[in-house]
Scaffold this motif. Sequence first.
Motif, PDB file in Angstrom:
ATOM      1  N   ALA A  72      -6.037   0.460   4.061  1.00 21.26           N
ATOM      2  CA  ALA A  72      -4.842   1.174   3.613  1.00 21.26           C
ATOM      3  C   ALA A  72      -5.032   1.664   2.178  1.00 21.26           C
ATOM      4  CB  ALA A  72      -3.626   0.267   3.693  1.00 21.26           C
ATOM      5  N   SER A  89       1.122   2.469   7.436  1.00 19.72           N
ATOM      6  CA  SER A  89       0.167   2.421   6.335  1.00 19.72           C
ATOM      7  C   SER A  89      -0.549   3.764   6.213  1.00 19.72           C
ATOM      8  CB  SER A  89      -0.841   1.291   6.538  1.00 19.72           C
ATOM      9  OG  SER A  89      -1.549   1.484   7.746  1.00 19.72           O
ATOM     10  N   SER A 114       0.856  -1.187   0.000  1.00 16.10           N
ATOM     11  CA  SER A 114       0.000   0.000   0.000  1.00 16.10           C
ATOM     12  C   SER A 114       0.889   1.232   0.000  1.00 16.10           C
ATOM     13  CB  SER A 114      -0.888   0.009   1.250  1.00 16.10           C
ATOM     14  OG  SER A 114      -0.104   0.182   2.417  1.00 16.10           O
ATOM     15  N   GLN A 116      -1.231  -8.436   1.640  1.00 16.57           N
ATOM     16  CA  GLN A 116      -1.111  -8.404   3.097  1.00 16.57           C
ATOM     17  C   GLN A 116      -0.014  -7.431   3.513  1.00 16.57           C
ATOM     18  OE1 GLN A 116      -3.186 -10.183   5.090  1.00 16.57           O
ATOM     19  NE2 GLN A 116      -4.178 -10.805   3.195  1.00 16.57           N
ATOM     20  N   PRO A 117      -0.140  -6.825   4.700  1.00 20.17           N
ATOM     21  CA  PRO A 117       0.951  -5.982   5.197  1.00 20.17           C
ATOM     22  C   PRO A 117       2.171  -6.839   5.532  1.00 20.17           C
ATOM     23  CG  PRO A 117      -0.748  -6.232   6.876  1.00 20.17           C
ATOM     24  CD  PRO A 117      -1.257  -6.912   5.640  1.00 20.17           C
ATOM     25  N   SER A 118       3.301  -6.181   5.767  1.00 22.30           N
ATOM     26  CA  SER A 118       4.521  -6.923   6.085  1.00 22.30           C
ATOM     27  C   SER A 118       4.343  -7.735   7.366  1.00 22.30           C
ATOM     28  CB  SER A 118       5.702  -5.955   6.257  1.00 22.30           C
ATOM     29  OG  SER A 118       5.529  -5.148   7.403  1.00 22.30           O
ATOM     30  N   ARG A 153      -4.178   2.226  -1.500  1.00 25.11           N
ATOM     31  CA  ARG A 153      -3.357   1.486  -2.459  1.00 25.11           C
ATOM     32  C   ARG A 153      -3.073   2.304  -3.717  1.00 25.11           C
ATOM     33  NH1 ARG A 153      -2.527  -3.579  -0.730  1.00 25.11           N
ATOM     34  NH2 ARG A 153      -3.989  -4.423   0.770  1.00 25.11           N
TER      35      ARG A 153
END
Length: 190
Positions: free
Chosen positions: A149, A141, A32, A176-178, A151
Amino acid sequence: MRHPVRPAGRFLHRLRAHLCQGGLIAYPTEGSYGLGCLPDYAPALRKVIALKKRPQYKGLIVIAADFSQLQPLLAPLTTTEITAITQQWPAPRTLLLPVRRRQVLPALRGRGRQTLAVRIPDLATARFLCGAVGKPLVSTSCNRSGKKACRTEREVRRQFGRRVMILSGRTGGRKQPSQIIDWVSGKRLR
């Protein structure tokens, strides 16, 4: 304000000045847009927290071009530890590492915490940005707390308007986030 993610020349000077004056930026990361500022400037950290409407006890992630940009923020590590850590990156993997307490503001690490969430991003443009600025950057984010978030640039503009400088570019496309991993315990937190 829309700007390229690979800044050069006059724009790079404007970007650095914007950050040094406490300005916020939105820029592409692996999944994102990230909302960022300089990690050592308390007024900018307060702006990020207020803009996101984020609880103050939570820490923020810091990204860097390479491990040497992170070292001034972190507690001393052995050569073996540094080797093991740097083998984890670049990747969408955030590690919680012990901090140099006096070097890291409480708003950055989170109240009462002695660790800092750090990452060398998988997305080359995010690493390039840190290298071009010459410092690590906050990378949370780009969204209001509890919301999806952003994008795209359009989503950033819709949520934040002109309160952030937007660096145009594509995200890495991750859904997915980290991951967030506590380095000492090995426990995956996200």
